[in-house]
Enzyme design. Sequence first.
Site, PDB file in Angstrom:
ATOM      1  N   HIS A 255      16.262  -8.091  -8.576  1.00 29.68           N
ATOM      2  CA  HIS A 255      17.645  -7.998  -9.059  1.00 29.68           C
ATOM      3  C   HIS A 255      17.768  -6.892 -10.108  1.00 29.68           C
ATOM      4  O   HIS A 255      18.677  -6.049 -10.038  1.00 29.68           O
ATOM      5  CB  HIS A 255      18.058  -9.330  -9.700  1.00 29.68           C
TER       6      HIS A 255
ATOM      7  N   PRO B 297      41.987 -23.822 -20.549  1.00 30.11           N
ATOM      8  CA  PRO B 297      41.549 -24.758 -21.600  1.00 30.11           C
ATOM      9  C   PRO B 297      40.612 -24.078 -22.591  1.00 30.11           C
ATOM     10  O   PRO B 297      39.762 -23.268 -22.219  1.00 30.11           O
ATOM     11  CB  PRO B 297      40.818 -25.859 -20.806  1.00 30.11           C
TER      12      PRO B 297
ATOM     13  N   HIS C 204      11.432 -11.878  -7.389  1.00 35.18           N
ATOM     14  CA  HIS C 204      12.850 -12.060  -7.088  1.00 35.18           C
ATOM     15  C   HIS C 204      13.726 -11.533  -8.237  1.00 35.18           C
ATOM     16  O   HIS C 204      14.675 -10.770  -8.012  1.00 35.18           O
ATOM     17  CB  HIS C 204      13.122 -13.556  -6.848  1.00 35.18           C
ATOM     18  N   GLU C 205      13.385 -11.946  -9.469  1.00 32.87           N
ATOM     19  CA  GLU C 205      14.198 -11.520 -10.612  1.00 32.87           C
ATOM     20  C   GLU C 205      14.029 -10.034 -10.911  1.00 32.87           C
ATOM     21  O   GLU C 205      15.002  -9.348 -11.255  1.00 32.87           O
ATOM     22  CB  GLU C 205      13.849 -12.355 -11.850  1.00 32.87           C
TER      23      GLU C 205
ATOM     24  N   LYS D 276      45.340 -23.013 -27.858  1.00 31.13           N
ATOM     25  CA  LYS D 276      46.786 -23.275 -27.833  1.00 31.13           C
ATOM     26  C   LYS D 276      47.176 -24.267 -28.933  1.00 31.13           C
ATOM     27  O   LYS D 276      48.146 -24.062 -29.660  1.00 31.13           O
ATOM     28  CB  LYS D 276      47.182 -23.797 -26.452  1.00 31.13           C
TER      29      LYS D 276
END
Length: 639
Positions: free
Chosen positions: A428, A204, A424-425, A208
């Site tokens: 990463h 979607p 935490h970030e 189209k």
Amino acid sequence: MNQRPRFGMILFYVILGVFLLVALRGLYPTDTPEEVPYSKFVEDKADIIDIIIHDDGKIVYTTGEDPRKAIETRITPQTVASERFQDEVDKFIDRGVVVRFEKGADTSIWVNILATLIPLGIIIFIWLFAMRALSGRNSQAFTFTRSPAKKFVQMDKKISFKDVAGVDEAIQELGDVVSFLKDPSSFTETGARMPRGLILVGPPGTGKTLLARAAAGEADVPFLYISGSDFVELFVGVGASRVRDLFNQAKSNAPSIVFIDEIDAVGRHRGAGLGGGHDEREQTLNQILVEMDGFDNKTNVIVIAATNRPDILDHALLRPGRFDKKISVDPPDVKGRAEILKIHMRGKPIDPEVDINLLARRTTGFVGADLENLVNEAALLSARARKKLIGMVELEEAIDRVMAGPARKSRVMNPKEKRIVAYHEVGHAAVGISLKEAYPVHKVTIVPRGHSALGFTESLPLEDKYLVSRNELFDNLAQILGGRAAEEIVFNDITTGATNDLERASSLARSMICQYGMSESLGPVSWGREEGEVFLGREITRRRNFSEQIASEIDNEVKKTVYEAYDKAKSIISDLRPALDEAVDYLLEKETITGKELAKILDLVDEGNYYREDLNDEDKEAKKTAPIIDSKGEKEGNS
């Protein structure tokens, strides 16, 4: 515009008609007396308590047996005037019977005719007025068998292939259709036959419908648009009637293009519904098959359909002679996204400093509809800030809002929780920057967004990836687990903040083992097979084609892979532990930092895997000989 007053007038006349019918019913009472012969009247003389005598010979009386029941009998007017009958009346009066004399009603034939025709005429008038009002062009109350297709002609806003980007192959395929509609003779001379139908397949939002309208605009022919769900109604047979009417309209406007959006609504496998062969959708599908087969080769009508579920379509619909050609409309690549952004930025006050290529890299997986929404969201943010130009700040904020939701600045976290989120970030990002095959870190933020995101680290590939190696998957797996590793090393404790990370890591590791065959012990074998139910229209089960012993080995391999990636992440965090605190303090102060800023703080500028475009010439020269940590933890020269 006039539809509401029209129905208001109809309601007024309906109420007026009901009122008149009630009034006429009062004028002509329906409780008529029971008619009996005169001999019955003679028998009831002793019981009569009330009597009405009309001069036309009608006698209406009641008896003591049932005073509420009126009984009627008739004699001639001459008998009423005779002395003998008058003597009988005197006897009734002497007994105390109530006797009344009334003049007889006019019972001419015209009165009876009017009494019948007036109510009937009122009903017919109301019906004709309602039919005339409801047969207007804005109502389909009595035309539900007609096709509700919308017709776009030349005077509508013209869309061409210049308004479409990111789907060059699909445009090339549709270009043949445009050439055929413009000049059919060039194809017939070589004996070529254009396909009667084309089906556009893609997720979607990939454009189209826009492609079909652009083809009609290029060919400059009428374009009839209808959705698959518009064929199906409550009444049986309506769908087939609408199909016939649609194709009749197309033939009368030939050359033309018929576009059926979401054709899977009526084109599913026959026999998959609850109604069997008598299901309304199947009757509609049968009619579509018949109409497409019945096309005259000289009729220049092209049918284009769109769906995002080609796997559930009936095979008879896709055979040659109906939908001959299947055109894939895939999500755009980075170049296509850049072109789409340029199209949606037309006519908008865009800051010249906007980096469209960077926006295209940040929007991996976005389709045309997402990119249009992105530019509109940026325009709204610019208007809210009373800016005259849409800048990079608004566009990047719009990307974050689309991906993770709006920033929730009202959510206040205590300092301890905020520091945990920051570690935490940064965990990463630090693992991502350190590993060679991990995606480059673009941005780290601890601004809460959406429902549950307390912060996020955004990593972007430098280019579109179509093949992913095992080392790349392993490094990205370690980056996913870097946040939990940082929590454990720094706080010697873990929190619930890594819930989504663990789900993603487990899913990725299982895919590596079961789908990609990346396990040394299990070998290059695909374990498990996904299945889908046609009627439900989605994949809901995964069949196990392996034994319990293999299932146990799969679980062990998944666990082993996750643990290896987790240990790698912990090792990197431990090595960077002294600089990690400085990076967290800087992130807590700024709340949002770039991958390049974090790499400098962690002293990984020459070792980081961040955007090469951000490097200056000196950095690029130094980068050629800088060591990079690979997925095995060893350092190797980068040439």
